[in-house]
Design an enzyme around this catalytic site. Structure first.
Site, PDB file in Angstrom:
ATOM      1  CG  HIS A 243     -10.089  -8.570  -2.313  1.00 29.90           C
ATOM      2  ND1 HIS A 243     -10.873  -7.696  -3.265  1.00 29.90           N
ATOM      3  CD2 HIS A 243      -9.180  -9.347  -2.111  1.00 29.90           C
ATOM      4  CE1 HIS A 243      -9.858  -7.707  -4.281  1.00 29.90           C
ATOM      5  NE2 HIS A 243      -8.668  -8.839  -3.895  1.00 29.90           N
TER       6      HIS A 243
ATOM      7  CE1 TYR B  85      -5.067  -7.886  -4.217  1.00 30.80           C
ATOM      8  CE2 TYR B  85      -6.438  -6.994  -2.557  1.00 30.80           C
ATOM      9  CZ  TYR B  85      -5.329  -8.351  -3.019  1.00 30.80           C
ATOM     10  OH  TYR B  85      -5.784  -9.576  -3.641  1.00 30.80           O
TER      11      TYR B  85
ATOM     12  CG  HIS C 123      -2.039  -8.510  -9.634  1.00 33.91           C
ATOM     13  ND1 HIS C 123      -1.660  -7.191  -8.936  1.00 33.91           N
ATOM     14  CD2 HIS C 123      -2.407  -9.334  -9.156  1.00 33.91           C
ATOM     15  CE1 HIS C 123      -1.340  -8.172  -7.606  1.00 33.91           C
ATOM     16  NE2 HIS C 123      -2.101  -8.801  -8.051  1.00 33.91           N
ATOM     17  CD  GLU C 124      -3.626 -12.745 -10.348  1.00 39.68           C
ATOM     18  OE1 GLU C 124      -3.008 -13.441  -9.935  1.00 39.68           O
ATOM     19  OE2 GLU C 124      -4.594 -11.685 -10.326  1.00 39.68           O
TER      20      GLU C 124
ATOM     21  CG  HIS D 281     -11.705 -11.336  -7.301  1.00 47.54           C
ATOM     22  ND1 HIS D 281     -11.587 -10.454  -7.836  1.00 47.54           N
ATOM     23  CD2 HIS D 281      -9.978 -11.668  -6.964  1.00 47.54           C
ATOM     24  CE1 HIS D 281     -10.420  -9.336  -7.959  1.00 47.54           C
ATOM     25  NE2 HIS D 281      -9.908 -10.235  -6.961  1.00 47.54           N
ATOM     26  CB  ALA D 282      -7.518 -12.433 -11.523  1.00 40.53           C
TER      27      ALA D 282
ATOM     28  CD  GLU E 171      -1.096  -9.045  -3.754  1.00 40.29           C
ATOM     29  OE1 GLU E 171      -1.756  -9.348  -5.187  1.00 40.29           O
ATOM     30  OE2 GLU E 171      -1.997 -10.250  -3.456  1.00 40.29           O
TER      31      GLU E 171
ATOM     32  CG  HIS F  60      -0.263 -12.810  -7.104  1.00 38.98           C
ATOM     33  ND1 HIS F  60       0.928 -12.586  -5.976  1.00 38.98           N
ATOM     34  CD2 HIS F  60      -0.951 -12.338  -6.962  1.00 38.98           C
ATOM     35  CE1 HIS F  60       0.015 -12.076  -5.661  1.00 38.98           C
ATOM     36  NE2 HIS F  60      -0.701 -12.207  -6.658  1.00 38.98           N
TER      37      HIS F  60
HETATM   38  O1  X8Z Z   1      -7.776  -9.198  -6.350  1.00 39.48           O
HETATM   39  C1  X8Z Z   1      -5.904  -8.153  -6.447  1.00 39.48           C
HETATM   40  C2  X8Z Z   1      -5.836  -8.948  -8.354  1.00 39.48           C
HETATM   41  C3  X8Z Z   1      -5.678 -10.830  -7.219  1.00 39.48           C
HETATM   42  S1  X8Z Z   1      -4.354 -11.030  -5.836  1.00 39.48           S
HETATM   43  C4  X8Z Z   1      -6.317  -9.282  -9.174  1.00 39.48           C
HETATM   44  N1  X8Z Z   1      -6.430  -7.174  -6.822  1.00 39.48           N
HETATM   45  C5  X8Z Z   1      -7.452  -6.039  -5.987  1.00 39.48           C
HETATM   46  C6  X8Z Z   1      -8.715  -6.318  -7.004  1.00 39.48           C
HETATM   47  O2  X8Z Z   1      -9.408  -6.620  -7.498  1.00 39.48           O
HETATM   48  O3  X8Z Z   1      -9.376  -5.241  -5.716  1.00 39.48           O
HETATM   49  C7  X8Z Z   1      -5.500  -6.449  -7.591  1.00 39.48           C
HETATM   50  C8  X8Z Z   1      -5.773  -5.074  -7.662  1.00 39.48           C
HETATM   51  C9  X8Z Z   1      -6.494  -5.061  -6.054  1.00 39.48           C
HETATM   52 ZN    ZN Z   2      -2.379 -10.233  -6.592  1.00 39.28          ZN
END
Ligand code: X8Z
Ligand code: ZN
Length: 617
Positions: free
Chosen positions: A516, A526, A388-389, A358-359, A416, A392
């Site tokens: 998450h 988000y 997105h990254e 997960h990024a 975010e 940050h």
């Molecule tokens: O978790 C993230 C990022 C890392 S902060 C990749 N996001 C959420 C997800 O993947 O569920 C970005 C969009 C929403």
């Molecule tokens: Zn993020």
């Protein structure tokens, strides 16, 4: 690691109170005199004591946070028995430190201090994502449980057609598979996999809640809601208000998409009066639907631009995707990423070891050692994620000169939203500049382009909202382990209008199939980001004097926008977020009206498409 580690440190973990520190490490003679000081009746704390306390908290947090970051990085890029052990150990130390500091900070509640000191004291009290009770056994147990949950998600596997499939591969399969039977199989196996997390999760909730109570919060949910410069109850009302603004647009989108999927799959798989099957949307959690954009385009209409296809045709590599993201930021006047970013980031999935795919974006020394950790694929989703990254990382670098406690986003939604705001600027015009397309489509293609953005941006909103609505209910005790799963599906039905493809039971733990939840990362950020990104974007387009349709605006190359943007980012969390928002957009409210303005032509079109349909579920 969406926040800088120093703030994340306070956000997740803990340290050593002054007395514990002194009594465990000072030589015997010094200990006696220290004991004597503590034995005499303590004088009432003063503003000077508060200032000295803050200095100590910042120094100790700064010192441990770099160590914690490097251990966490070692773990996230190489999950082994030993790195898990190390993460649990440092988790214990940092949680203890943060909890002790939070409790100590309370003694300054009645002391008259300046606004900056008060803000820092508030952060120390509210900034822990998952506190433990002060009992050392509980601290150790919580660290062990959270480490186990994180590793269980990232090393999770399913068996498919005689092959073992990893977590990240399941995501790719959900994106590319179109056979509904196969989709249901992948979806179900991945969700079944989370069942084993349920007992640990329930224990994490118990321990976290006990810790939150010791800090004076009703539960962990109340603690999370306290981080928005407003009373926690007002924050809950605020997100509902914003949802009410954007819900009509989501409802129209849902109605149209369901009808189109019904055309493709028929009444049995997509009945027109039911929530949509969650496995049909090109994403494991049905959180973004862009991957099935081609399925919902009207015959003869342009389905928009197939970015995945173009990136592959143009020979893009994962590295080039990140470099392209960086080039957007440098075009705004930001300094290029440091050499160490390229040397130390994880850009592709290593073949020979387990990692957290997960990024995330990291700031390991709270100064210059910024990195991304991704398992990048050459696909539209990851093109978006790369921006997105990097958002940050550029934020982290912009606020690096703030004091330790202010190294963070104005609120977590801001953090975010930065890269997402930039990603909105990936318009056909910009793609032409990159050489991705030869010709900018004419105005007749606008609805297709808007639809494509909505399939991600609008589809996401109810999911972004409900994940923490579920956790708030879990932490408050409204949901119990026996009703975790039922409560999850009630919210997914209510907000998203989606349903599970196969029967689920109270033994299942479907929320655990989303990163998450086992990772313990709050999610409302988000939802906020997906609202804020349009506010930022609209403000940037106003700044360059854009007069055309909002969705065609790109601010690529605008140093003026970059300078103003940087002014907001540099503030970190030093000021209440409305001040930061005002600095860039001129408004002090998070608000859905910019999204509504952006999608206005699509709303008109969707209503027309849906006029003879029965919407809802
Ligand atoms: O978790 C993230 C990022 C890392 S902060 C990749 N996001 C959420 C997800 O993947 O569920 C970005 C969009 C929403
Ligand atoms: Zn993020």
């Amino acid at each position: 690691m969406t926040l800088s580690i120093s703030r994340k440190l306070l956000a997740t973990t803990a340290a050593v109170t002054v007395s514990a520190f002194l009594f465990s490490t000072a030589p015997a003679s010094a200990m006696e005199s220290v004991k004597a000081i503590f034995a005499s009746k303590p004088a009432a704390p003063t503003a000077a004591d508060a200032a000295a306390f803050i200095t100590r908290v910042e120094a100790e947090s700064d010192a441990i946070s770099e160590e914690a970051s490097r251990i966490n990085w070692a773990y996230a890029t190489n999950i082994t028995y030993d790195t898990q052990w190390l993460v649990a150990k440092i988790g214990e130390r940092t949680t203890k430190m943060a909890v002790d500091f939070a409790i100590e900070a309370k003694k300054f509640d009645g002391v008259q201090v300046d606004a900056v000191t008060r803000r820092k004291l508030d952060f120390i009290k509210q900034g822990i994502t998952l506190p433990a009770p002060q009992d050392p056994k509980a601290v150790a147990e919580l660290a062990a449980v959270t480490t186990r949950l994180s590793a269980a998600y990232s090393t999770g596997k399913i068996e498919l057609d005689g092959k073992t499939v990893s977590q990240s591969e399941t995501e790719t399969l959900m994106r590319t598979t179109r056979d509904p039977k196969k989709l249901a199989e992948i979806w179900t196996k991945w969700h079944d996999n989370a069942r084993g997390m349920k007992a640990d999760y329930a224990r994490m909730v118990e321990l976290g809640n006990a810790g939150a109570k010791e800090l004076g919060f009703a539960d962990v949910g109340a603690l999370w809601r306290s981080g928005y410069d407003m009373p926690p109850d007002d924050f809950a009302k605020e997100v509902d208000r914003i949802w009410t603004q954007v819900k009509p647009l989501y409802d129209e989108l849902h109605c149209h998409v369901r009808a189109k999927l019904n055309d493709k799959y028929g009444n049995e798989i997509v009945p027109l009066d039911q929530p949509i099957r969650a496995d049909l949307m090109g994403n494991m959690w049905a959180q973004e639907w862009g991957n099935v954009g081609d399925l919902v385009a009207n015959k003869g209409d342009d389905p928009g631009i197939d970015l995945t296809k173009i990136l592959n045709a143009k020979g893009y590599t994962p590295l080039k995707i990140i470099q392209t993201g960086e080039a957007f930021f440098t075009s705004l006047g930001f300094e290029p990423l440091p050499k160490t970013f390229w040397e130390r980031s994880q850009i592709v999935k290593p073949r020979d070891r387990e990692v957290v795919c997960h990024a995330s974006a990291w700031d390991l020394d709270s100064r210059d050692d910024i990195r991304v950790k991704m398992c990048t694929e050459v696909a539209a989703d990851d093109f978006q994620t790369a921006h997105h990254e990097l958002g940050h990382n550029f934020y982290q670098r912009a606020y690096k000169n703030q004091p330790v406690l202010f190294k963070g986003g104005a609120n977590d939604g801001f953090h975010e939203a930065i890269g997402d705001m930039v990603a909105l600027s990936i318009t056909p015009e910009y793609m032409k500049q990159l050489g991705l397309i030869d010709k900018v489509p004419d105005a007749s293609k606008d609805l297709g382009l808007l639809m494509q953005k909505a399939m991600d941006g609008i589809a996401f909103l109810p999911f972004g909202l409900l994940v923490d609505k579920w956790r708030w209910q879990v932490f408050s005790g409204e949901l119990t382990p026996a009703t975790y799963n039922e409560g999850w599906w009630k919210l997914r039905n209510q907000y998203q209008g989606v349903r599970a493809p196969t029967a689920r039971s109270a033994d299942d733990f479907d929320p655990g199939a989303k990163f998450h939840i086992p990772d313990g990362t709050p999610y409302m950020r988000y939802f906020l980001a997906r609202v804020l990104q349009y506010q930022f974007y609209k403000a940037a387009c106003d700044q360059i004097g854009w007069k055309g349709p909002l969705h065609r605006c790109t601010f690529f190359g605008s140093k003026e926008v970059g300078a103003k943007f940087n002014a907001m980012l540099e503030m970190g969390s030093s000021k209440p977020w409305p001040d930061a928002l005002e600095a860039f957009t001129g408004t002090r409210q998070m608000d859905g009206s910019a999204i509504i303005a952006y999608y206005e032509p699509l709303m008109v079109w969707l209503k027309e498409q849906n006029k003879d349909r029965k919407c809802g579920w």
